[in-house]
Design a protein around this motif. Sequence first.
Motif, short mmCIF file in Angstrom:
data_model
loop_
_atom_site.label_atom_id
_atom_site.label_comp_id
_atom_site.label_asym_id
_atom_site.label_seq_id
_atom_site.Cartn_x
_atom_site.Cartn_y
_atom_site.Cartn_z
N ASP A 1 0.81 -1.11 0.14
CA ASP A 1 0.18 0.06 0.02
C ASP A 1 0.74 1.35 -0.02
O ASP A 1 0.10 2.51 -0.20
N GLN A 2 2.01 1.10 0.02
CA GLN A 2 3.11 2.27 0.02
C GLN A 2 3.87 2.26 -1.42
O GLN A 2 4.58 3.15 -1.38
N LEU A 3 3.63 1.71 -2.36
CA LEU A 3 4.16 1.85 -3.71
C LEU A 3 3.65 2.95 -4.40
O LEU A 3 2.58 3.07 -4.46
N HIS A 4 4.60 3.53 -4.58
CA HIS A 4 4.22 4.85 -5.53
C HIS A 4 5.46 5.31 -6.52
O HIS A 4 6.50 4.68 -6.29
N VAL A 5 5.31 6.03 -7.38
CA VAL A 5 6.22 6.59 -8.27
C VAL A 5 6.20 8.05 -7.83
O VAL A 5 5.13 8.90 -7.96
N THR A 6 7.39 8.52 -7.35
CA THR A 6 7.61 10.05 -6.77
C THR A 6 7.82 11.04 -8.04
O THR A 6 8.99 10.78 -8.63
N LEU A 7 7.10 12.10 -8.30
CA LEU A 7 7.15 13.10 -9.21
C LEU A 7 8.07 14.02 -8.51
O LEU A 7 8.75 14.57 -9.21
N ALA A 8 7.94 14.42 -7.18
CA ALA A 8 8.60 15.56 -6.61
C ALA A 8 8.74 15.20 -5.05
O ALA A 8 7.59 14.88 -4.36
N PHE A 9 9.95 15.18 -4.60
CA PHE A 9 9.89 15.14 -2.93
C PHE A 9 10.29 16.53 -2.53
O PHE A 9 10.98 17.31 -3.03
#
Length: 186
Positions: free
Chosen positions: A35-43
Motif C-alpha cells: 500500500d506504499q508503492l508509488h512513483v515520486t514525481l517530486a519530493f
Amino acid sequence: RMFVAMVPPAEAVEDLDAFLDVRRAAAPFRWTQPDQLHVTLAFLAAVPDRSLDDLVERLAAAARRRTPVTARIAGGGAFPHPDAAKVVWAGLRTTGTDHAELVRMSDGARRAANASGIAPDGQRFRPHLTVARTGRPRQVTRWVQLLDGYEGPSWRVGEWSLVASHLGEGPARRPRYEEVARVQVG
C-alpha cells in the motif's frame, strides 16, 4: 515531509506483490508494503502549513496542463548501483511519447512546489517504485535480473497524490503515509 506521487491501481500493485511475495524470504531486505508503492514525481522535504493550500492549487493547475499516460511496472534496478545497492526498485515503462509526458509531469510538480515557495529535491527524475531497502550496501545483481523479467499490467495515469510522510509512525517504525490531496491530470 511530503511528496507528489503517481499511485498505481490495486491491480498493478497486486500483480507486483504476487511476483515478489514468493521471493521475499530469499533476501533480508526491508520490503516496501504494497500500500506504499508509488512513483515520486517530486519530493518536498519541508512544507510549511501556510503554503499547503497554495501548493495544492498549483499542483492542480500543473496536472491539468498534462495529458494522462499509459504505464506499466516493468524491469528493475538499484540505487546507487547493483554492486553496492541500498535501494532495489521496479521500473515504470511507458511507450512512445508517454515517457516525455511523464518527465513533464515531474517537471510540472516541481515547478508548482517552487512557485509555492517549497524547494523540491534536486534529484533527476527516474520513474521507479522502491520495492526494498537493503539497510547497508549489498550486491543485488540477481534481484535486478529477476525484476528485469517482470512486466505488470498497464494502467492509465490520470491523477497525482500529494502525500505526507510521517517517519517512524507506521508498522515496524516505518513511515506512515497520509494522502493530503489528489489532483486530476488533463
